[in-house]
Enzyme design. Structure first.
Site, mmCIF file in Angstrom:
data_model
loop_
_atom_site.group_PDB
_atom_site.id
_atom_site.type_symbol
_atom_site.label_atom_id
_atom_site.label_comp_id
_atom_site.label_asym_id
_atom_site.label_seq_id
_atom_site.Cartn_x
_atom_site.Cartn_y
_atom_site.Cartn_z
ATOM 1 N N THR A 12 1.064 -1.399 0.342
ATOM 2 C CA THR A 12 0.228 0.182 0.004
ATOM 3 C C THR A 12 1.280 0.976 0.359
ATOM 4 O O THR A 12 0.907 2.495 -0.598
ATOM 5 C CB THR A 12 -0.486 -0.046 1.166
ATOM 6 N N SER A 54 1.286 -7.177 -1.094
ATOM 7 C CA SER A 54 2.178 -8.785 0.060
ATOM 8 C C SER A 54 1.314 -9.538 -0.013
ATOM 9 O O SER A 54 1.718 -10.802 0.262
ATOM 10 C CB SER A 54 2.995 -7.986 0.772
ATOM 11 N N THR A 85 1.624 -4.542 3.996
ATOM 12 C CA THR A 85 0.970 -4.468 6.029
ATOM 13 C C THR A 85 0.327 -6.299 5.441
ATOM 14 O O THR A 85 0.717 -6.780 6.527
ATOM 15 C CB THR A 85 0.819 -4.138 6.290
ATOM 16 N N ASP A 86 0.206 -6.578 4.997
ATOM 17 C CA ASP A 86 -0.916 -8.137 4.798
ATOM 18 C C ASP A 86 0.559 -9.409 5.203
ATOM 19 O O ASP A 86 -0.115 -10.640 6.351
ATOM 20 C CB ASP A 86 -1.063 -8.855 3.572
HETATM 21 N N1 ASP Z 1 -2.848 -4.995 0.317
HETATM 22 C C1 ASP Z 1 -1.251 -4.701 0.945
HETATM 23 C C2 ASP Z 1 0.090 -5.452 0.524
HETATM 24 O O1 ASP Z 1 0.022 -6.197 1.829
HETATM 25 C C3 ASP Z 1 -2.003 -4.340 1.720
HETATM 26 C C4 ASP Z 1 -1.496 -2.729 3.203
HETATM 27 O O2 ASP Z 1 0.160 -2.684 2.070
HETATM 28 O O3 ASP Z 1 -1.491 -3.057 3.495
HETATM 29 O O4 ASP Z 1 0.801 -5.148 -0.155
#
Ligand code: ASP
Length: 336
Positions: A12, A54, A85-86
């Site tokens: 993100t 991710s 973050t995932d």
């Molecule tokens: N879907 C995103 C990822 O993990 C979520 C994020 O980065 O917060 O790449």
């Protein structure tokens, strides 16, 4: 001035809106351009290693990140990895096993909102990470998010939307970053005496299965066909159902007698397992040569097994390595 390598992998933090939803498109150089004040305390170079959500992160990507750090280890004083973050907690744990005893800080960060938005946590998280990676007392693999520094093996994403997305599980925060200052709660770099060790092998044939009331033991039997290790997320402090329709004992026997690894863990986030409390756990542990995750996070348990099985298939060695504390991953062990 500290020399930092900022490695971008997507997520993100590096995303832009598209008709299909948020998608990583912002480059590593652009990311760095949003935190010009970092020049006051470090010189950062960038490396665009990946640009993926991710959700698509896999063990071979972890090896690629570790290899990039190994290649540049002598040139830089610290590393910052921008990541979605995932699956960030998995990557932080995997890197903790792939890069051990590093005196140089290896910081993983990301954001809940893209860096090009006006209201975002991305700039703070990136700035904090560069600051922490430039700090003399910082070392090893950590995750920096929302002003908290978490050991790479102890992080868990507990909130899908809020800025305070990550918690440190069964372990204190290493430091906080407030008003441009790092405040260390754990200041123990001097205890690190061994040289840095990079590993370049993982075995990804590790399965994780969450028990639910009604589950049939046949699922375990089925998984034995494709995996070398099974982590069972049991209820509470740990145990296996003993109702007739689910012959879990037989299924576990199939795994262990084939020389495969079975780890009992808990699906409760905090305080860990202790299989010797209840009959449903104690009998299983006495009957079979099982491992127990105790206070380790599931992310650390999964990646530690991948790392261990990448080194050995000998059950005794697997047990020894599993209960060895690496980057603060396990405190409560079978030895107690
Ligand atoms: N879907 C995103 C990822 O993990 C979520 C994020 O980065 O917060 O790449």
């Amino acid at each position: 001035m500290k020399q930092i390598l900022m490695i971008a992998t997507g997520g993100t933090i590096a995303s832009k809106s598209s008709a299909a939803g948020l998608k990583p498109l912002i480059t590593s150089d652009e990311l760095l351009s949003y935190v010009p004040d970092a020049r006051q305390f470090c010189h950062a170079d960038t490396l665009q290693l990946l640009n993926i959500d991710s959700t698509n992160m896999q063990p071979f990507h972890w090896l690629k990140i570790a290899a990039a750090i190994e290649e540049n280890y002598e040139t830089y004083d610290g590393f910052v990895i921008c990541h979605g973050t995932d699956t960030m907690a998995y990557t932080a744990a995997a890197l903790s096993y792939l890069i051990q005893n590093s005196r140089k800080p290896i910081v993983i960060t990301g954001a809940q909102k893209p860096i090009d938005l006006e209201i975002t946590d991305a700039k703070t998280n990136l700035m904090d990470s560069l600051r922490f990676a430039s700090h003399e007392q910082a070392y090893g693999v950590t995750l920096v998010f929302d002003g908290k520094v978490i050991a790479g093996t102890r992080a868990k994403k507990e909130r899908t939307k809020s800025y305070n997305a990550f918690s440190s599980i069964n372990f204190p925060y290493i430091a906080t970053i407030q008003d441009q200052h790092v405040i260390f709660y754990l200041d123990d770099k001097k205890l690190l005496t061994k040289p840095v060790h990079f590993y370049n092998k993982l075995n990804d044939r590790v399965a994780l299965l969450k028990l639910i009331p009604s589950m049939e033991a046949g699922v375990l039997t089925y998984l034995a066909g494709s995996y070398d290790a099974l982590i069972l997320e049991a209820f509470g402090v740990g145990g296996l159902p003993s109702y007739e329709s689910g012959d879990f004992h037989k299924a576990i026997d199939l795994w262990t007698s084939a020389g495969k690894t079975v780890v009992m863990a808990t699906q409760v986030t905090n305080e860990g397992s202790n299989m010797s409390v209840y009959e449903v756990g104690k009998t299983i542990k006495q009957e079979f040569d099982l491992l127990e995750a105790y206070d380790m996070t599931l992310e650390a348990t999964v990646t530690k097994l991948m790392w261990i099985l990448g080194q050995t298939s000998d059950p005794r060695e697997i047990r020894n390595l599993f209960y060895q504390t690496i980057n603060r991953d396990i405190l409560y062990t079978a030895k107690w």
